[in-house]
Design a protein around this motif. Structure first.
Motif, PDB file in Angstrom:
ATOM      1  N   MET A   1       0.818  -1.203   0.000  1.00  0.00           N
ATOM      2  CA  MET A   1       0.000   0.000   0.000  1.00  0.00           C
ATOM      3  C   MET A   1       0.859   1.263   0.000  1.00  0.00           C
ATOM      4  N   ILE A   2       1.986   1.191   0.712  1.00  0.00           N
ATOM      5  CA  ILE A   2       2.851   2.370   0.834  1.00  0.00           C
ATOM      6  C   ILE A   2       3.368   2.817  -0.533  1.00  0.00           C
ATOM      7  N   SER A   3       3.764   1.847  -1.368  1.00  0.00           N
ATOM      8  CA  SER A   3       4.269   2.200  -2.700  1.00  0.00           C
ATOM      9  C   SER A   3       3.174   2.855  -3.546  1.00  0.00           C
ATOM     10  N   SER A   4       1.938   2.388  -3.422  1.00  0.00           N
ATOM     11  CA  SER A   4       0.819   2.981  -4.154  1.00  0.00           C
ATOM     12  C   SER A   4       0.553   4.401  -3.680  1.00  0.00           C
ATOM     13  N   ILE A   5       0.630   4.623  -2.369  1.00  0.00           N
ATOM     14  CA  ILE A   5       0.426   5.959  -1.805  1.00  0.00           C
ATOM     15  C   ILE A   5       1.482   6.923  -2.317  1.00  0.00           C
ATOM     16  N   ILE A   6       2.741   6.485  -2.289  1.00  0.00           N
ATOM     17  CA  ILE A   6       3.845   7.340  -2.750  1.00  0.00           C
ATOM     18  C   ILE A   6       3.693   7.669  -4.234  1.00  0.00           C
ATOM     19  N   GLU A   7       3.296   6.665  -5.028  1.00  0.00           N
ATOM     20  CA  GLU A   7       3.149   6.865  -6.469  1.00  0.00           C
ATOM     21  C   GLU A   7       2.098   7.922  -6.786  1.00  0.00           C
ATOM     22  N   ILE A   8       0.950   7.860  -6.107  1.00  0.00           N
ATOM     23  CA  ILE A   8      -0.110   8.842  -6.361  1.00  0.00           C
ATOM     24  C   ILE A   8       0.257  10.203  -5.794  1.00  0.00           C
ATOM     25  N   LEU A   9       0.950  10.230  -4.650  1.00  0.00           N
ATOM     26  CA  LEU A   9       1.384  11.508  -4.079  1.00  0.00           C
ATOM     27  C   LEU A   9       2.370  12.219  -4.994  1.00  0.00           C
ATOM     28  N   VAL A  10       3.264  11.447  -5.610  1.00  0.00           N
ATOM     29  CA  VAL A  10       4.199  12.034  -6.573  1.00  0.00           C
ATOM     30  C   VAL A  10       3.427  12.621  -7.754  1.00  0.00           C
ATOM     31  N   MET A  11       2.375  11.924  -8.173  1.00  0.00           N
ATOM     32  CA  MET A  11       1.550  12.413  -9.274  1.00  0.00           C
ATOM     33  C   MET A  11       0.778  13.669  -8.869  1.00  0.00           C
ATOM     34  N   LEU A  12       0.230  13.674  -7.649  1.00  0.00           N
ATOM     35  CA  LEU A  12      -0.490  14.856  -7.162  1.00  0.00           C
ATOM     36  C   LEU A  12       0.459  16.048  -7.028  1.00  0.00           C
ATOM     37  N   ASN A  13       1.678  15.769  -6.525  1.00  0.00           N
ATOM     38  CA  ASN A  13       2.732  16.768  -6.447  1.00  0.00           C
ATOM     39  C   ASN A  13       2.308  18.032  -5.700  1.00  0.00           C
ATOM     40  N   PRO A  14       2.136  17.953  -4.358  1.00  0.00           N
ATOM     41  CA  PRO A  14       1.720  19.132  -3.588  1.00  0.00           C
ATOM     42  C   PRO A  14       2.695  20.297  -3.687  1.00  0.00           C
ATOM     43  N   PHE A  15       3.984  20.002  -3.908  1.00  0.00           N
ATOM     44  CA  PHE A  15       4.966  21.085  -4.041  1.00  0.00           C
ATOM     45  C   PHE A  15       4.708  21.902  -5.303  1.00  0.00           C
ATOM     46  N   ALA A  16       4.444  21.197  -6.407  1.00  0.00           N
ATOM     47  CA  ALA A  16       4.129  21.905  -7.651  1.00  0.00           C
ATOM     48  C   ALA A  16       2.792  22.627  -7.528  1.00  0.00           C
ATOM     49  N   LEU A  17       1.822  21.971  -6.878  1.00  0.00           N
ATOM     50  CA  LEU A  17       0.514  22.585  -6.696  1.00  0.00           C
ATOM     51  C   LEU A  17       0.626  23.871  -5.887  1.00  0.00           C
ATOM     52  N   PHE A  18       1.502  23.872  -4.902  1.00  0.00           N
ATOM     53  CA  PHE A  18       1.733  25.073  -4.097  1.00  0.00           C
ATOM     54  C   PHE A  18       2.227  26.222  -4.970  1.00  0.00           C
ATOM     55  N   LEU A  19       3.099  25.897  -5.933  1.00  0.00           N
ATOM     56  CA  LEU A  19       3.577  26.920  -6.860  1.00  0.00           C
ATOM     57  C   LEU A  19       2.484  27.382  -7.807  1.00  0.00           C
ATOM     58  N   TYR A  20       1.680  26.438  -8.291  1.00  0.00           N
ATOM     59  CA  TYR A  20       0.600  26.788  -9.215  1.00  0.00           C
ATOM     60  C   TYR A  20      -0.363  27.789  -8.592  1.00  0.00           C
ATOM     61  N   LEU A  21      -0.538  27.680  -7.275  1.00  0.00           N
ATOM     62  CA  LEU A  21      -1.553  28.489  -6.590  1.00  0.00           C
ATOM     63  C   LEU A  21      -1.020  29.838  -6.131  1.00  0.00           C
ATOM     64  N   GLU A 106     -11.968  24.479  -9.934  1.00  0.00           N
ATOM     65  CA  GLU A 106     -10.919  24.814 -10.892  1.00  0.00           C
ATOM     66  C   GLU A 106      -9.576  24.224 -10.465  1.00  0.00           C
ATOM     67  N   ILE A 107      -9.343  24.177  -9.149  1.00  0.00           N
ATOM     68  CA  ILE A 107      -8.093  23.606  -8.644  1.00  0.00           C
ATOM     69  C   ILE A 107      -8.139  22.083  -8.724  1.00  0.00           C
ATOM     70  N   ALA A 108      -9.314  21.507  -8.360  1.00  0.00           N
ATOM     71  CA  ALA A 108      -9.451  20.047  -8.368  1.00  0.00           C
ATOM     72  C   ALA A 108      -9.239  19.483  -9.772  1.00  0.00           C
ATOM     73  N   LEU A 109      -9.847  20.133 -10.757  1.00  0.00           N
ATOM     74  CA  LEU A 109      -9.744  19.694 -12.150  1.00  0.00           C
ATOM     75  C   LEU A 109      -9.177  20.847 -12.973  1.00  0.00           C
ATOM     76  N   PRO A 110      -8.009  20.773 -13.527  1.00  0.00           N
ATOM     77  CA  PRO A 110      -7.186  19.567 -13.696  1.00  0.00           C
ATOM     78  C   PRO A 110      -5.968  19.495 -12.787  1.00  0.00           C
ATOM     79  N   PHE A 111      -5.822  20.402 -11.812  1.00  0.00           N
ATOM     80  CA  PHE A 111      -4.581  20.449 -11.047  1.00  0.00           C
ATOM     81  C   PHE A 111      -4.379  19.225 -10.162  1.00  0.00           C
ATOM     82  N   MET A 112      -5.441  18.772  -9.494  1.00  0.00           N
ATOM     83  CA  MET A 112      -5.317  17.604  -8.619  1.00  0.00           C
ATOM     84  C   MET A 112      -5.721  16.308  -9.311  1.00  0.00           C
ATOM     85  N   VAL A 113      -6.766  16.370 -10.115  1.00  0.00           N
ATOM     86  CA  VAL A 113      -7.275  15.166 -10.780  1.00  0.00           C
ATOM     87  C   VAL A 113      -7.081  15.298 -12.284  1.00  0.00           C
TER      88      VAL A 113
END
Length: 199
Positions: A1-21, A106-113
């Motif tokens: 489960m941990i590897s799946s969590i990390i994989e999706i978190l990398v895809m979500l990329n909160p650091f990049a999202l922080f910059l986008y916002l 607007e943030i959820a689609l397409p930035f998060m999903v």
């Protein structure tokens, strides 16, 4: 489960999202910012949960689309975004100019999903049970929200302007570096889709 969590978190990329916002971080109060991010996280969570439970049915029975085709297409999109992150960095930011009531969606689609998170949510259902997968998605979006919250709080706590500039520059470096990981995920998705279709 941990590897799946990390994989999706990398895809979500909160650091990049922080910059986008960046635009709305300047315009919103701290409370309003957190409320918008919380709503966007909820929307994204429920979209991913929907595809976690019904994604395979939606693709195969309703639209009669081979999931591998979507995986290949998603990989191409992810690789394209990663290329933009690496080459253009902060210039890849999209300015959000909608009303505050529409910001969460607007943030959820397409930035998060997007194609990547939807694909990974469907793959999550193939690897884990409904209970484990649902728990993983809860953890993923909780960690994503907390990361955005802590980054905002940390940046607001920096008093001197030169330190804020240095912080923003380091975040841009992380954005570019993370682009390599996202690009690798995109290539892996394409190769896996091609392999599953023809071999």
């Amino acid at each position: 489960m941990i590897s799946s969590i990390i994989e999706i978190l990398v895809m979500l990329n909160p650091f990049a999202l922080f910059l986008y916002l960046e635009p709305i971080r300047k315009d919103l109060t701290h409370k309003s910012y957190l409320l918008v991010i919380f709503k966007a996280s909820l929307i994204s969570f429920f979209v991913c949960l929907l595809f976690f439970f019904f994604g395979d049915v939606i693709f195969r029975k309703i639209f009669a689309i081979n999931f591998e085709s979507f995986r290949i297409f998603g990989g191409i999109i992810i690789f394209s975004y990663a290329y933009i992150f690496i080459v253009r960095g902060e210039k890849a930011l999209i300015m959000i100019k909608e009303n505050l009531d529409d910001l969460a969606s607007e943030i959820a689609l397409p930035f998060m999903v997007g194609a990547g998170t939807i694909s990974l949510s469907i793959l999550l259902s193939q690897k884990h049970s409904y209970v484990i997968g649902s728990l993983a998605l809860i953890i993923i979006f909780t960690v994503n929200f907390l990361t955005l919250f802590l980054l905002k709080k940390f940046r607001d706590s920096i008093e001197k302007r030169k330190f804020k500039k240095a912080f923003d520059k380091n975040m841009e470096v992380l954005l570019r570096l993370n682009g390599f990981f996202i690009g690798a995920i995109g290539i892996n998705m394409m190769l896996t889709g091609i392999k599953n279709m023809f071999f």
